[in-house]
Enzyme design. Structure first.
Site, PDB file in Angstrom:
ATOM      1  N   LYS A  78       0.853  -1.196   0.000  1.00 48.09           N
ATOM      2  CA  LYS A  78       0.000   0.000   0.000  1.00 48.09           C
ATOM      3  C   LYS A  78       0.886   1.242   0.000  1.00 48.09           C
ATOM      4  CE  LYS A  78      -4.431   0.487   2.320  1.00 48.09           C
ATOM      5  NZ  LYS A  78      -5.049   0.472   3.653  1.00 48.09           N
TER       6      LYS A  78
HETATM    7  C1  E4P Z   1      -8.231   1.436   3.205  1.00 48.65           C
HETATM    8  O1  E4P Z   1      -7.510   0.599   2.736  1.00 48.65           O
HETATM    9  C2  E4P Z   1      -8.077   2.047   4.538  1.00 48.65           C
HETATM   10  O2  E4P Z   1      -7.439   1.147   5.398  1.00 48.65           O
HETATM   11  C3  E4P Z   1      -9.391   2.354   5.194  1.00 48.65           C
HETATM   12  O3  E4P Z   1     -10.478   1.998   4.402  1.00 48.65           O
HETATM   13  C4  E4P Z   1      -9.462   3.688   5.832  1.00 48.65           C
HETATM   14  O4  E4P Z   1     -10.724   3.850   6.406  1.00 48.65           O
HETATM   15  P1  E4P Z   1     -11.063   4.949   7.512  1.00 48.65           P
HETATM   16  O5  E4P Z   1     -11.378   6.215   6.818  1.00 48.65           O
HETATM   17  O6  E4P Z   1     -12.247   4.377   8.225  1.00 48.65           O
HETATM   18  O7  E4P Z   1      -9.848   5.056   8.408  1.00 48.65           O
END
Ligand code: E4P
Length: 222
Positions: free
Chosen positions: A84
């Site tokens: 990521k």
């Molecule tokens: C995506 O890969 C992220 O880990 C995640 O969806 C972030 O979500 P949040 O806005 O609830 O922290």
């Protein structure tokens, strides 16, 4: 549309995987913090051993070469790992380098169609528009998913769209209608998706009627 779990909590991942509906996991530093997993490598390897599918693990470096070095190390932990990388100039450069090495990437923190286009052109395996965080600031998170899905479809770019930052079951319904390839969801949303009050009431009624039937001596031929 496939479903990933958006968590680093292995208990939740085990429960989700048991249902047979979860085909991957996404993590980030905040989720690891919430799960109390300072043992990054051990946590990612444990998650990979539970999920027979892509597991996103985020790089922490901010400079392109350091991101690439970190990504090479993380990707050696398991064939399931997807790296990521945030949408920055350095991130795009790293994604481009890693895609040439066949290392899978998930471009994260995507908040505009142009960012998604750039990620796809750089060779990202996945791009992750953050729906809930856009909604939180009064913008249309699902509108962004729609734009990205359309845009990538126009050119048959192979990059898959992960609807991320999902807050509730309706986000999932809309993401699926829009043709997002994947939604990554918190465990509580998965549980909410299963439940319906009429299902609960229906089961109770069938149980009661079966008991009544048994009371009449007609419950033995099931
Ligand atoms: C995506 O890969 C992220 O880990 C995640 O969806 C972030 O979500 P949040 O806005 O609830 O922290």
């Amino acid at each position: 549309m496939r479903l990933f779990l958006d968590t680093a909590d292995v208990g939740q991942i085990r429960e989700g995987v048991k249902l047979g509906v979860i085909s991957g996991v996404t993590t980030n530093p905040s989720l690891l913090y919430q799960a109390g997993r300072a043992d990054y490598k051990a946590a990612i390897m444990e998650i990979c051993s539970i999920v027979n599918g892509p597991v996103s693990a985020e790089v922490l470096s901010q400079e392109a070469q350091s991101m690439v070095d970190e990504a090479r190390e993380i990707s050696s932990w398991s064939p399931h790992v997807v790296i990521k990388i945030p949408c920055t100039a350095s991130g795009l450069e790293a994604i481009s380098t890693l895609s040439k090495e066949n290392i899978k990437t998930n471009m994260t923190l995507c908040f505009s169609p142009n960012q998604a286009l750039l990620g796809a052109l750089a060779g990202a395996t996945y791009v992750s528009p953050f729906v809930g965080r856009l909604d939180d600031v009064g913008q249309d998170g699902m509108g962004l998913v729609a734009e990205i899905v359309d845009l990538l479809d126009n050119y048959t770019l192979p990059t898959q769209v992960i609807a991320a930052s999902i807050r509730h079951p309706m986000h999932c319904v809309v993401a699926a209608k829009l043709g997002a390839h994947i939604a990554t969801i918190p465990y509580n949303v998965l549980i909410q998706m299963i439940k319906h009050p009429l299902t609960t009431v229906g089961i109770a009624r069938f149980q009661e009627d079966w008991q009544r039937l048994s009371g009449q001596g007609r419950g033995d031929k099931r």
